[in-house]
Design an enzyme around this catalytic site. Structure first.
Site, mmCIF file in Angstrom:
data_model
loop_
_atom_site.group_PDB
_atom_site.id
_atom_site.type_symbol
_atom_site.label_atom_id
_atom_site.label_comp_id
_atom_site.label_asym_id
_atom_site.label_seq_id
_atom_site.Cartn_x
_atom_site.Cartn_y
_atom_site.Cartn_z
ATOM 1 N N LYS A 1 96.259 -11.681 8.022
ATOM 2 C CA LYS A 1 96.035 -10.321 8.538
ATOM 3 C C LYS A 1 95.959 -10.330 10.059
ATOM 4 O O LYS A 1 96.584 -9.498 10.726
ATOM 5 C CB LYS A 1 94.742 -9.740 7.930
ATOM 6 C CG LYS A 1 94.877 -9.409 6.453
ATOM 7 C CD LYS A 1 93.532 -9.085 5.790
ATOM 8 C CE LYS A 1 93.732 -8.884 4.299
ATOM 9 N NZ LYS A 1 92.474 -8.638 3.558
ATOM 10 N N GLN B 1 86.277 -8.765 5.040
ATOM 11 C CA GLN B 1 86.927 -9.411 3.897
ATOM 12 C C GLN B 1 85.941 -9.566 2.737
ATOM 13 O O GLN B 1 84.807 -10.016 2.916
ATOM 14 C CB GLN B 1 87.490 -10.775 4.327
ATOM 15 C CG GLN B 1 88.279 -11.507 3.269
ATOM 16 C CD GLN B 1 89.615 -10.842 2.930
ATOM 17 O OE1 GLN B 1 90.125 -10.017 3.664
ATOM 18 N NE2 GLN B 1 90.175 -11.221 1.800
ATOM 19 N N ASP C 1 90.542 -0.250 5.091
ATOM 20 C CA ASP C 1 90.592 -0.693 3.690
ATOM 21 C C ASP C 1 90.516 0.497 2.725
ATOM 22 O O ASP C 1 90.748 0.344 1.525
ATOM 23 C CB ASP C 1 89.373 -1.585 3.402
ATOM 24 C CG ASP C 1 89.756 -3.021 3.143
ATOM 25 O OD1 ASP C 1 90.927 -3.283 2.844
ATOM 26 O OD2 ASP C 1 88.864 -3.876 3.241
HETATM 27 N N1 GUN Z 1 89.778 -9.325 -0.622
HETATM 28 C C1 GUN Z 1 90.901 -9.334 -1.383
HETATM 29 N N2 GUN Z 1 91.646 -8.231 -1.130
HETATM 30 C C2 GUN Z 1 90.980 -7.517 -0.196
HETATM 31 C C3 GUN Z 1 91.249 -6.293 0.469
HETATM 32 O O1 GUN Z 1 92.256 -5.624 0.252
HETATM 33 N N3 GUN Z 1 90.313 -5.897 1.368
HETATM 34 C C4 GUN Z 1 89.193 -6.616 1.626
HETATM 35 N N4 GUN Z 1 88.344 -6.140 2.534
HETATM 36 N N5 GUN Z 1 88.914 -7.751 1.023
HETATM 37 C C5 GUN Z 1 89.809 -8.205 0.120
#
Ligand code: GUN
Length: 299
Positions: free
Chosen positions: A53, A97, A120
């Site tokens: 990311k 995350q 998100d």
């Molecule tokens: N962990 C796995 N997928 C995601 C996501 O799309 N967003 C976040 N914040 N954590 C994750």
């Protein structure tokens, strides 16, 4: 002929559009789009996702900030960091995350992110905007937004008259996916583990979206001939044929047999997966446009 959607290719086209949009915003207003990603603890898979990311944010021309916090971080320390990021005008998106280490409570952390920075799409304000059909005011959770790009590129923006079935009712995916399909005029059913005769419900779907976390659960007999099948599952299963101790990734859909019945299908890996990061970048540049008082691009 069945069409197998190339998620990497579609994601690359979204990323191209994000790069163009972020450059245009910079040229017009001097604003550089900014994304902060926060990770707590040592989970290797989470670190791999977060690195991807942060890297992609840089590639999009964003200011990319990563906060890597130790496993023993307290709830108060994490909450304080989110407040600092909320106040930073150079940051338009904040992603914490998940999952967080067990001693931390993720819900108050997520809800403390400013809704306009919640790239998100997990804040209740953003969930509420989506639920009321306000797609232009809030931010939509990245994986359903990505799956919806496939649906729209296959069927167009108006799904009037089409039956859509979403298997799975999670807040992270199933519910927002159903809301997006409904907003596009599909007739939507949310199926789940308590649904009676799931196969028959699925066979009614022109658009079948599977997000249950059960490897290859959806069989050919569940698929309406000519349907569009979107597989959101990512399951690691043993693959002794590749050697001792080896594994491979499969979706929630038995791909080979379902591909013979469907008209359009997504593979795992290489389907919805690459779209999640692309839509995170899209949400971040959307947030930056809104903050600058500009009409946000659509992806
Ligand atoms: N962990 C796995 N997928 C995601 C996501 O799309 N967003 C976040 N914040 N954590 C994750």
């Amino acid at each position: 002929m069945t069409t197998v959607i190339d998620g990497k290719q579609v994601a690359a086209s979204v990323i191209d559009a994000v790069k163009t949009a972020s450059q245009a915003l910079k040229d017009q207003t001097g604003v550089k789009t900014g994304l902060a990603v926060v990770i707590v603890g040592d989970d290797p898979a989470s670190h791999a996702y977060v690195s991807a990311k942060s890297r992609m944010a840089k590639e999009c021309g964003f200011t990319s900030v990563q906060h890597t916090l130790p496993e023993e971080t307290t709830q108060e320390e994490l909450a304080a960091l989110v407040q600092t990021l909320n106040r930073d005008d150079n940051l338009h998106g904040i992603l914490v995350q998940l999952p967080l280490p067990k001693h931390l409570n993720s819900e108050p952390i997520i809800q403390s992110i400013l809704p306009e920075k919640d790239v998100d799409g997990l804040h209740v304000v953003n969930a509420g905007r989506l639920a009321t059909g306000d797609l232009d005011g809030g931010l939509v959770s990245c994986t359903p937004a990505g799956a919806m790009v496939f649906v729209k590129r296959t069927h167009g923006a108006d799904l009037s008259g089409l039956n859509a079935v979403v298997i799975g009712r999670s807040n992270l995916f199933g519910k927002p996916m159903a809301q997006l399909l409904l907003a596009a005029n599909a007739t939507v059913t949310i199926a789940h583990s308590r649904t009676k005769d799931l196969a028959a419900v699925c066979r009614n779907a022109d658009i079948l979206v599977a997000a249950v976390g059960r490897p290859e659960m959806v069989k050919a007999g569940w698929v309406k001939p000519g349907a569009t099948v979107i597989d959101v599952g990512i399951n690691r299963i043993a693959a002794p044929e590749r050697g001792e101790g080896k594994s491979r990734l499969v979706g929630d859909v038995a791909f080979d047999e379902c591909a013979e019945v469907a008209a359009v299908i997504t593979p795992v890996p290489g389907g919805v997966g690459p779209m999640t990061i692309a839509m995170l970048m899209a949400n971040t540049v959307i947030a930056a446009y809104r903050k600058a008082g500009k009409t946000a691009p659509k992806f």
